[in-house]
Design a protein around this motif. Structure first.
Motif, mmCIF file in Angstrom:
data_model
loop_
_atom_site.group_PDB
_atom_site.id
_atom_site.type_symbol
_atom_site.label_atom_id
_atom_site.label_comp_id
_atom_site.label_asym_id
_atom_site.label_seq_id
_atom_site.Cartn_x
_atom_site.Cartn_y
_atom_site.Cartn_z
ATOM 1 N N PHE A 329 -0.882 0.462 -3.421
ATOM 2 C CA PHE A 329 -1.832 -0.181 -4.321
ATOM 3 C C PHE A 329 -1.743 0.377 -5.742
ATOM 4 O O PHE A 329 -2.059 -0.312 -6.706
ATOM 5 C CB PHE A 329 -3.262 0.004 -3.798
ATOM 6 C CG PHE A 329 -3.523 -0.717 -2.509
ATOM 7 C CD1 PHE A 329 -3.485 -2.097 -2.462
ATOM 8 C CD2 PHE A 329 -3.796 -0.021 -1.349
ATOM 9 C CE1 PHE A 329 -3.724 -2.776 -1.282
ATOM 10 C CE2 PHE A 329 -4.028 -0.683 -0.165
ATOM 11 C CZ PHE A 329 -3.999 -2.069 -0.127
ATOM 12 N N GLY A 330 -1.296 1.619 -5.864
ATOM 13 C CA GLY A 330 -1.229 2.241 -7.180
ATOM 14 C C GLY A 330 -0.328 1.523 -8.153
ATOM 15 O O GLY A 330 -0.481 1.655 -9.370
ATOM 16 N N ILE A 331 0.633 0.743 -7.640
ATOM 17 C CA ILE A 331 1.563 0.051 -8.534
ATOM 18 C C ILE A 331 0.824 -0.930 -9.455
ATOM 19 O O ILE A 331 1.226 -1.166 -10.588
ATOM 20 C CB ILE A 331 2.652 -0.687 -7.712
ATOM 21 C CG1 ILE A 331 3.807 -1.116 -8.627
ATOM 22 C CG2 ILE A 331 2.086 -1.901 -6.977
ATOM 23 C CD1 ILE A 331 5.005 -1.648 -7.877
ATOM 24 N N LEU A 332 -0.289 -1.485 -8.974
ATOM 25 C CA LEU A 332 -1.072 -2.405 -9.803
ATOM 26 C C LEU A 332 -1.690 -1.678 -10.993
ATOM 27 O O LEU A 332 -1.908 -2.273 -12.051
ATOM 28 C CB LEU A 332 -2.176 -3.051 -8.961
ATOM 29 C CG LEU A 332 -1.698 -3.939 -7.813
ATOM 30 C CD1 LEU A 332 -2.891 -4.406 -6.984
ATOM 31 C CD2 LEU A 332 -0.919 -5.136 -8.336
ATOM 32 N N THR A 341 -8.978 4.313 -12.374
ATOM 33 C CA THR A 341 -8.957 5.771 -12.441
ATOM 34 C C THR A 341 -8.430 6.334 -11.132
ATOM 35 O O THR A 341 -8.519 5.692 -10.075
ATOM 36 C CB THR A 341 -10.374 6.323 -12.692
ATOM 37 O OG1 THR A 341 -11.213 5.996 -11.563
ATOM 38 C CG2 THR A 341 -10.973 5.722 -13.950
ATOM 39 N N SER A 342 -7.901 7.540 -11.191
ATOM 40 C CA SER A 342 -7.352 8.169 -9.990
ATOM 41 C C SER A 342 -8.431 8.428 -8.946
ATOM 42 O O SER A 342 -8.146 8.491 -7.748
ATOM 43 C CB SER A 342 -6.662 9.485 -10.368
ATOM 44 O OG SER A 342 -7.594 10.375 -10.971
ATOM 45 N N ALA A 343 -9.678 8.565 -9.387
ATOM 46 C CA ALA A 343 -10.777 8.828 -8.453
ATOM 47 C C ALA A 343 -10.928 7.693 -7.443
ATOM 48 O O ALA A 343 -11.282 7.923 -6.282
ATOM 49 C CB ALA A 343 -12.079 9.028 -9.218
ATOM 50 N N ILE A 344 -10.666 6.475 -7.878
ATOM 51 C CA ILE A 344 -10.790 5.320 -6.976
ATOM 52 C C ILE A 344 -9.787 5.438 -5.833
ATOM 53 O O ILE A 344 -10.111 5.204 -4.664
ATOM 54 C CB ILE A 344 -10.581 4.014 -7.752
ATOM 55 C CG1 ILE A 344 -11.751 3.794 -8.715
ATOM 56 C CG2 ILE A 344 -10.434 2.822 -6.801
ATOM 57 C CD1 ILE A 344 -11.619 2.560 -9.577
ATOM 58 N N PHE A 345 -8.550 5.838 -6.157
ATOM 59 C CA PHE A 345 -7.535 5.967 -5.114
ATOM 60 C C PHE A 345 -7.837 7.149 -4.191
ATOM 61 O O PHE A 345 -7.588 7.077 -2.986
ATOM 62 C CB PHE A 345 -6.153 6.105 -5.755
ATOM 63 C CG PHE A 345 -5.733 4.893 -6.521
ATOM 64 C CD1 PHE A 345 -5.306 3.757 -5.856
ATOM 65 C CD2 PHE A 345 -5.784 4.865 -7.904
ATOM 66 C CE1 PHE A 345 -4.927 2.614 -6.553
ATOM 67 C CE2 PHE A 345 -5.406 3.742 -8.612
ATOM 68 C CZ PHE A 345 -4.979 2.610 -7.934
ATOM 69 N N SER A 346 -8.393 8.212 -4.754
ATOM 70 C CA SER A 346 -8.794 9.348 -3.925
ATOM 71 C C SER A 346 -9.897 8.933 -2.955
ATOM 72 O O SER A 346 -9.870 9.285 -1.773
ATOM 73 C CB SER A 346 -9.275 10.503 -4.806
ATOM 74 O OG SER A 346 -8.246 10.945 -5.660
ATOM 75 N N LEU A 348 -10.485 5.909 -1.856
ATOM 76 C CA LEU A 348 -9.896 5.022 -0.859
ATOM 77 C C LEU A 348 -9.191 5.814 0.242
ATOM 78 O O LEU A 348 -9.300 5.490 1.432
ATOM 79 C CB LEU A 348 -8.907 4.067 -1.524
ATOM 80 C CG LEU A 348 -9.490 2.867 -2.273
ATOM 81 C CD1 LEU A 348 -8.389 2.130 -3.023
ATOM 82 C CD2 LEU A 348 -10.180 1.927 -1.302
ATOM 83 N N LEU A 349 -8.463 6.842 -0.161
ATOM 84 C CA LEU A 349 -7.754 7.678 0.807
ATOM 85 C C LEU A 349 -8.730 8.359 1.757
ATOM 86 O O LEU A 349 -8.574 8.311 2.988
ATOM 87 C CB LEU A 349 -6.916 8.722 0.079
ATOM 88 C CG LEU A 349 -6.254 9.785 0.965
ATOM 89 C CD1 LEU A 349 -5.242 9.144 1.903
ATOM 90 C CD2 LEU A 349 -5.591 10.851 0.120
ATOM 91 N N ILE A 350 -9.746 8.993 1.206
ATOM 92 C CA ILE A 350 -10.718 9.719 2.029
ATOM 93 C C ILE A 350 -11.470 8.767 2.958
ATOM 94 O O ILE A 350 -11.652 9.046 4.143
ATOM 95 C CB ILE A 350 -11.707 10.486 1.125
ATOM 96 C CG1 ILE A 350 -10.966 11.573 0.351
ATOM 97 C CG2 ILE A 350 -12.838 11.095 1.951
ATOM 98 C CD1 ILE A 350 -11.800 12.228 -0.736
ATOM 99 N N THR A 351 -11.888 7.622 2.427
ATOM 100 C CA THR A 351 -12.621 6.649 3.237
ATOM 101 C C THR A 351 -11.760 6.113 4.378
ATOM 102 O O THR A 351 -12.221 5.991 5.521
ATOM 103 C CB THR A 351 -13.097 5.474 2.354
ATOM 104 O OG1 THR A 351 -13.897 5.978 1.287
ATOM 105 C CG2 THR A 351 -13.911 4.487 3.166
ATOM 106 N N THR A 352 -10.500 5.809 4.072
ATOM 107 C CA THR A 352 -9.597 5.288 5.098
ATOM 108 C C THR A 352 -9.351 6.312 6.189
ATOM 109 O O THR A 352 -9.382 5.993 7.386
ATOM 110 C CB THR A 352 -8.259 4.866 4.463
ATOM 111 O OG1 THR A 352 -8.500 3.933 3.410
ATOM 112 C CG2 THR A 352 -7.346 4.231 5.498
#
Length: 365
Positions: A329-332, A341-346, A348-352
């Motif tokens: 997803f980061g490619i978008l 922001t990088s916090a959103i991906f972090s 997402l990772l933790i939630t998943t």
């Protein structure tokens, strides 16, 4: 007349056998066709032996597909053909590796090797200033480095101690640094092969062997400098020896000492051990204790030298200001289509991970 019990059982076993055969050989067909196309893209049209091998794999794949969907009786000849496909795949692996050997495209390999060089010269590789010359030292092209959000590139060490120790033989013996991931890749293949053979899953040996070792992209990654196979190999050993918590803890500690990635897999492994040993909490605690001891023992020289620099390196891997070039997803975001922001991906990772761990516990059986 209604069928008797024996006839019903025979009919059921026949349907079960055909279902298993269909699943396995559809996998074979899809895997070897994918391998053929990938190899063709990397080899081109100039290698005659490669083209012959590719077409042989494609023909075998269609045989597997027809065998999977047909009602013909089981054939010993066709059941053995995946081994021929395995041999052809290994040959293609050699041909493809030859085309990219010995170029390394991953800056991590240069950073790890230079860190080993610094350690042997009594310098702390976790001190950022000591790592400044890493790419000029190896004439590593800056085009293959990892860019940062402030305009520079990642040149500092952000992984635990085994990422340094693993490359000491490179510096001492003067061997190419890409030999290390290649050797671990080969070791991982044999580990997988013999583990499944020992556990009686012989019909899966060709499939799993190809998936883990022969698949061209994986081996090409090892040749070009990806080092993830090292932690994956030790994590696999931890799984294989999970019935012996002390051994599993040792290998899990080695895995965590190469990269921090296994820490997200560790909870699943610990719960697996907990359930397989009849909810014996002592076994889990023993595994955790040995894992922690192994990790600290390997990292203690760097912690003693400069605890602040070591801790900073460990935390950098989690929150470094790097541009996340890669897949997912980061490619978008880094391509500019949907800046996030990088916090959103972090998050997402933790939630998943949390969701899947709860799911794993709930539906473990």
């Amino acid at each position: 007349m209604p069928k008797g019990p024996d006839e019903n059982n025979e009919s059921f076993l026949s349907r079960f056998s055909n279902s298993r055969r269909s699943t396995v050989f559809i996998f074979y067909a899809a895997l070897f066709i994918t391998l053929s196309i990938t190899s063709w893209g990397l080899l081109g049209y100039t290698d005659i032996s490669g083209i012959v091998s590719i077409w042989a794999l494609i023909i075998l794949s269609f045989i597997f597909l027809l065998y999977a969907v047909s009602d013909v009786p089981d054939s010993r000849v066709i059941e053995k053909l995946p081994y021929l496909s395995l041999v052809l795949s290994i040959w293609l692996l050699i041909l493809v590796s030859r085309t990219i050997y010995p170029t390394a495209y991953h800056d991590e390999l240069a950073i790890d090797t230079y860190s080993a060089y610094l350690l042997l010269h009594h310098l702390d590789p976790y001190v950022t200033a000591n790592m400044v010359n890493v790419f000029s030292f190896y004439n590593f092209p800056l085009a293959y480095t990892t860019p940062t959000t402030y305009g520079g590139v990642v040149y500092y060490l952000i992984y635990p101690a085994l990422s340094v120790y693993a490359f000491i033989p490179v510096v001492v013996l003067g061997i190419p640094n890409y030999w290390i991931p290649i050797l671990f890749n080969i070791a991982g293949f044999f580990l997988l092969f013999f583990y499944y053979r020992k556990n009686g899953l012989s019909e899966s040996i060709p499939l799993l062997s190809v998936m883990a070792f022969v698949e061209v992209i994986l081996f090409a990654g090892a040749v070009t400098g990806e080092t993830d196979i090292i932690w994956a190999f030790f994590l696999s050993l931890a799984y294989v020896f999970r019935k012996k918590p002390w051994a599993a803890g040792l290998f899990l500690g080695l895995s965590l000492s190469q990269k921090q990635i296994p820490i997200v897999i560790a909870p699943f492994l610990l719960f697996l051990v907990y359930r397989e040993r009849n909810r014996d909490l002592k076994s889990v605690l023993a595994l955790v204790a040995v894992t922690t001891t192994t990790f600290l023992a390997l990292n203690s020289p760097f912690i003693i030298m400069n605890p602040g620099a070591w801790l900073h390196g460990m935390l950098q891997s989690v929150d470094q200001p790097a541009i996340g070039v890669g897949f997912g997803f980061g490619i978008l975001s880094f391509a500019g289509y949907a800046p996030l922001t990088s916090a959103i991906f972090s998050d997402l990772l933790i939630t998943t991970l949390a969701f899947f761990f709860v799911f794993y516990i709930r539906y473990y059986s």
